[in-house]
Design a protein around this motif. Structure first.
Motif, PDB file in Angstrom:
ATOM      1  N   ARG A 127       0.823  -1.211   0.000  1.00 58.28           N
ATOM      2  CA  ARG A 127       0.000   0.000   0.000  1.00 58.28           C
ATOM      3  C   ARG A 127       0.857   1.261   0.000  1.00 58.28           C
ATOM      4  NH1 ARG A 127      -5.110   0.075   1.983  1.00 58.28           N
ATOM      5  NH2 ARG A 127      -4.605   1.852   3.324  1.00 58.28           N
ATOM      6  N   GLY A 128       2.081   1.130   0.484  1.00 62.34           N
ATOM      7  CA  GLY A 128       2.953   2.294   0.565  1.00 62.34           C
ATOM      8  C   GLY A 128       2.682   3.115   1.812  1.00 62.34           C
ATOM      9  N   ARG A 129       3.712   3.839   2.245  1.00 61.11           N
ATOM     10  CA  ARG A 129       3.577   4.664   3.446  1.00 61.11           C
ATOM     11  C   ARG A 129       3.045   6.044   3.065  1.00 61.11           C
ATOM     12  NH1 ARG A 129       5.851   3.733   8.102  1.00 61.11           N
ATOM     13  NH2 ARG A 129       7.433   2.358   7.176  1.00 61.11           N
ATOM     14  N   ARG A 130       2.052   6.504   3.770  1.00 64.93           N
ATOM     15  CA  ARG A 130       1.540   7.865   3.557  1.00 64.93           C
ATOM     16  C   ARG A 130       2.559   8.860   4.115  1.00 64.93           C
ATOM     17  NH1 ARG A 130      -4.442   8.450   5.709  1.00 64.93           N
ATOM     18  NH2 ARG A 130      -4.370  10.304   4.372  1.00 64.93           N
ATOM     19  N   GLU A 131       2.964   9.787   3.298  1.00 58.05           N
ATOM     20  CA  GLU A 131       3.924  10.792   3.733  1.00 58.05           C
ATOM     21  C   GLU A 131       3.206  11.914   4.486  1.00 58.05           C
ATOM     22  OE1 GLU A 131       7.058  10.313   3.470  1.00 58.05           O
ATOM     23  OE2 GLU A 131       6.918   8.506   2.228  1.00 58.05           O
ATOM     24  N   SER A 132       3.960  12.638   5.313  1.00 53.24           N
ATOM     25  CA  SER A 132       3.331  13.631   6.185  1.00 53.24           C
ATOM     26  C   SER A 132       2.534  14.698   5.436  1.00 53.24           C
ATOM     27  CB  SER A 132       4.382  14.278   7.094  1.00 53.24           C
ATOM     28  OG  SER A 132       5.386  14.923   6.337  1.00 53.24           O
ATOM     29  N   PRO A 133       2.961  15.183   4.256  1.00 52.19           N
ATOM     30  CA  PRO A 133       2.133  16.205   3.587  1.00 52.19           C
ATOM     31  C   PRO A 133       0.735  15.707   3.219  1.00 52.19           C
ATOM     32  CG  PRO A 133       4.351  16.212   2.694  1.00 52.19           C
ATOM     33  CD  PRO A 133       4.236  14.978   3.549  1.00 52.19           C
ATOM     34  N   SER A 134       0.606  14.392   2.963  1.00 48.83           N
ATOM     35  CA  SER A 134      -0.696  13.878   2.541  1.00 48.83           C
ATOM     36  C   SER A 134      -1.656  13.667   3.704  1.00 48.83           C
ATOM     37  CB  SER A 134      -0.514  12.554   1.783  1.00 48.83           C
ATOM     38  OG  SER A 134      -0.139  11.511   2.664  1.00 48.83           O
ATOM     39  N   VAL A 135      -1.162  13.739   4.928  1.00 48.95           N
ATOM     40  CA  VAL A 135      -2.024  13.532   6.094  1.00 48.95           C
ATOM     41  C   VAL A 135      -2.102  14.775   6.977  1.00 48.95           C
ATOM     42  CG1 VAL A 135      -1.585  11.056   6.117  1.00 48.95           C
ATOM     43  CG2 VAL A 135      -0.124  12.553   7.484  1.00 48.95           C
ATOM     44  N   THR A 136      -1.477  15.858   6.534  1.00 49.24           N
ATOM     45  CA  THR A 136      -1.447  17.095   7.313  1.00 49.24           C
ATOM     46  C   THR A 136      -2.394  18.123   6.707  1.00 49.24           C
ATOM     47  OG1 THR A 136       0.878  16.711   7.890  1.00 49.24           O
ATOM     48  CG2 THR A 136       0.024  18.941   8.205  1.00 49.24           C
ATOM     49  N   HIS A 137      -3.286  18.664   7.530  1.00 50.80           N
ATOM     50  CA  HIS A 137      -4.232  19.700   7.116  1.00 50.80           C
ATOM     51  C   HIS A 137      -3.809  20.992   7.809  1.00 50.80           C
ATOM     52  CE1 HIS A 137      -7.103  16.591   5.565  1.00 50.80           C
ATOM     53  NE2 HIS A 137      -6.459  15.877   6.485  1.00 50.80           N
ATOM     54  N   ARG A 138      -3.401  21.989   7.030  1.00 50.13           N
ATOM     55  CA  ARG A 138      -2.841  23.197   7.626  1.00 50.13           C
ATOM     56  C   ARG A 138      -3.900  24.289   7.757  1.00 50.13           C
ATOM     57  NH1 ARG A 138       2.276  24.519   8.383  1.00 50.13           N
ATOM     58  NH2 ARG A 138       2.977  22.861   6.968  1.00 50.13           N
ATOM     59  N   GLY A 139      -4.264  24.596   9.009  1.00 48.47           N
ATOM     60  CA  GLY A 139      -5.168  25.701   9.277  1.00 48.47           C
ATOM     61  C   GLY A 139      -6.638  25.409   9.050  1.00 48.47           C
ATOM     62  N   GLN A 140      -6.967  24.469   8.197  1.00 48.88           N
ATOM     63  CA  GLN A 140      -8.352  24.153   7.866  1.00 48.88           C
ATOM     64  C   GLN A 140      -8.389  22.748   7.279  1.00 48.88           C
ATOM     65  OE1 GLN A 140     -11.025  26.233   8.194  1.00 48.88           O
ATOM     66  NE2 GLN A 140     -12.559  24.939   7.225  1.00 48.88           N
ATOM     67  N   TRP A 141      -9.386  21.954   7.690  1.00 52.56           N
ATOM     68  CA  TRP A 141      -9.513  20.609   7.131  1.00 52.56           C
ATOM     69  C   TRP A 141      -9.627  20.709   5.607  1.00 52.56           C
ATOM     70  CZ3 TRP A 141      -8.788  15.970   9.231  1.00 52.56           C
ATOM     71  CH2 TRP A 141      -9.106  14.846   8.454  1.00 52.56           C
ATOM     72  N   GLY A 142      -8.836  19.904   4.917  1.00 47.51           N
ATOM     73  CA  GLY A 142      -8.842  19.917   3.463  1.00 47.51           C
ATOM     74  C   GLY A 142      -7.674  20.681   2.876  1.00 47.51           C
ATOM     75  N   ASN A 143      -7.046  21.556   3.678  1.00 45.15           N
ATOM     76  CA  ASN A 143      -5.871  22.282   3.182  1.00 45.15           C
ATOM     77  C   ASN A 143      -4.642  21.426   3.409  1.00 45.15           C
ATOM     78  OD1 ASN A 143      -7.515  24.431   2.585  1.00 45.15           O
ATOM     79  ND2 ASN A 143      -6.965  25.609   4.399  1.00 45.15           N
ATOM     80  N   ARG A 144      -4.433  20.466   2.515  1.00 46.84           N
ATOM     81  CA  ARG A 144      -3.304  19.544   2.660  1.00 46.84           C
ATOM     82  C   ARG A 144      -2.015  20.177   2.190  1.00 46.84           C
ATOM     83  NH1 ARG A 144      -5.016  14.274   3.595  1.00 46.84           N
ATOM     84  NH2 ARG A 144      -7.192  13.845   3.140  1.00 46.84           N
ATOM     85  N   SER A 145      -0.940  19.766   2.829  1.00 48.59           N
ATOM     86  CA  SER A 145       0.372  20.313   2.490  1.00 48.59           C
ATOM     87  C   SER A 145       0.822  19.907   1.104  1.00 48.59           C
ATOM     88  CB  SER A 145       1.410  19.850   3.527  1.00 48.59           C
ATOM     89  OG  SER A 145       1.068  20.321   4.810  1.00 48.59           O
ATOM     90  N   ASP A 146       0.254  18.793   0.565  1.00 45.54           N
ATOM     91  CA  ASP A 146       0.704  18.312  -0.750  1.00 45.54           C
ATOM     92  C   ASP A 146      -0.221  18.794  -1.871  1.00 45.54           C
ATOM     93  OD1 ASP A 146      -1.520  16.821  -0.145  1.00 45.54           O
ATOM     94  OD2 ASP A 146      -0.667  14.891  -0.718  1.00 45.54           O
ATOM     95  N   SER A 147      -1.183  19.683  -1.539  1.00 44.49           N
ATOM     96  CA  SER A 147      -2.113  20.164  -2.550  1.00 44.49           C
ATOM     97  C   SER A 147      -1.446  21.206  -3.454  1.00 44.49           C
ATOM     98  CB  SER A 147      -3.342  20.782  -1.895  1.00 44.49           C
ATOM     99  OG  SER A 147      -4.002  19.813  -1.109  1.00 44.49           O
TER     100      SER A 147
END
Length: 205
Positions: free
Chosen positions: A185-205
């Motif tokens: 499945r692979g490891r989820r990296e931190s940007p894909s699981v981090t929401h900055r300031g608001q849910w949905g604002n992912r670091s990898d967006s």
């Protein structure tokens, strides 16, 4: 070993060298790490059942293995571990602690707790054991005891109802084992699981 290296190397080990016992002082060291885990109100509502003789380890597997369990390479490798540690959470330690004057929840109402911290804190203590095992050159694996086998586990080892086994950990020297199919499945990296300031604002967006 540096902490960053311990974290990088941590993985669940599912096969052990049955001819290489773990020195007792290393086991005690790992349990010493466990009691440095954080706990709400410093309640420290955890206990650890240590099984470090061949007879006790065999009793554990007999009590916890489902009767309809099919032959399994995973089980074969796990049962070779010379040490099993069962972390148990103690809810009442938290309810009692938070009924004390400096906390003031005298009704001991479990509904006051947003989540069962007794399980969470015992889990964090278990993680310190897993990380400590890596640092000491050992392998370890955290796994669950199926609900239908918990009564047999309690009966075999005299564990009171007030203590809940949140899982179990095998500890030993690693033997060659197969890569878990789940890792595909692979490891989820931190940007894909981090929401900055608001849910949905992912670091990898």
């Amino acid at each position: 070993m540096e902490l960053s290296e311990v974290i990088r190397r941590r993985r669940m080990v599912r096969n052990y060298d049955p001819d290489r016992p773990v020195p007792a002082e290393l086991v005690e060291k790992l349990l010493g790490y466990a009691v440095h885990a954080p706990s709400a109100g410093f309640s420290q509502g955890w206990e650890f059942l240590l099984l470090d003789t061949r007879a006790d380890v065999e009793r554990f597997w007999t009590a916890t293995t489902p009767e309809d369990n099919l032959p399994s390479g995973w089980l074969d490798g796990m049962t070779r571990a010379p040490v099993v540690v069962v972390p148990l959470s103690h809810r009442d330690a938290y309810l009692d602690r938070y009924a004390q004057p400096d906390k003031g929840w005298t009704d001991r109402d479990e509904a006051r707790w947003p989540v069962p911290y007794w399980h969470i804190d015992t889990g964090m203590a278990s993680l310190l054991v897993l990380l400590g095992a890596v640092d000491e050159g050992l392998g370890a694996c955290f796994f669950g005891i199926t609900p239908d086998r918990i009564p047999a586990f309690r009966a075999e080892f005299g564990v009171p109802e007030a203590y809940t086994p949140i899982g179990a950990m095998t500890v030993g020297y690693r033997a060659v084992d197969k890569r878990s199919p789940s890792l595909k499945r692979g490891r989820r990296e931190s940007p894909s699981v981090t929401h900055r300031g608001q849910w949905g604002n992912r670091s990898d967006s």
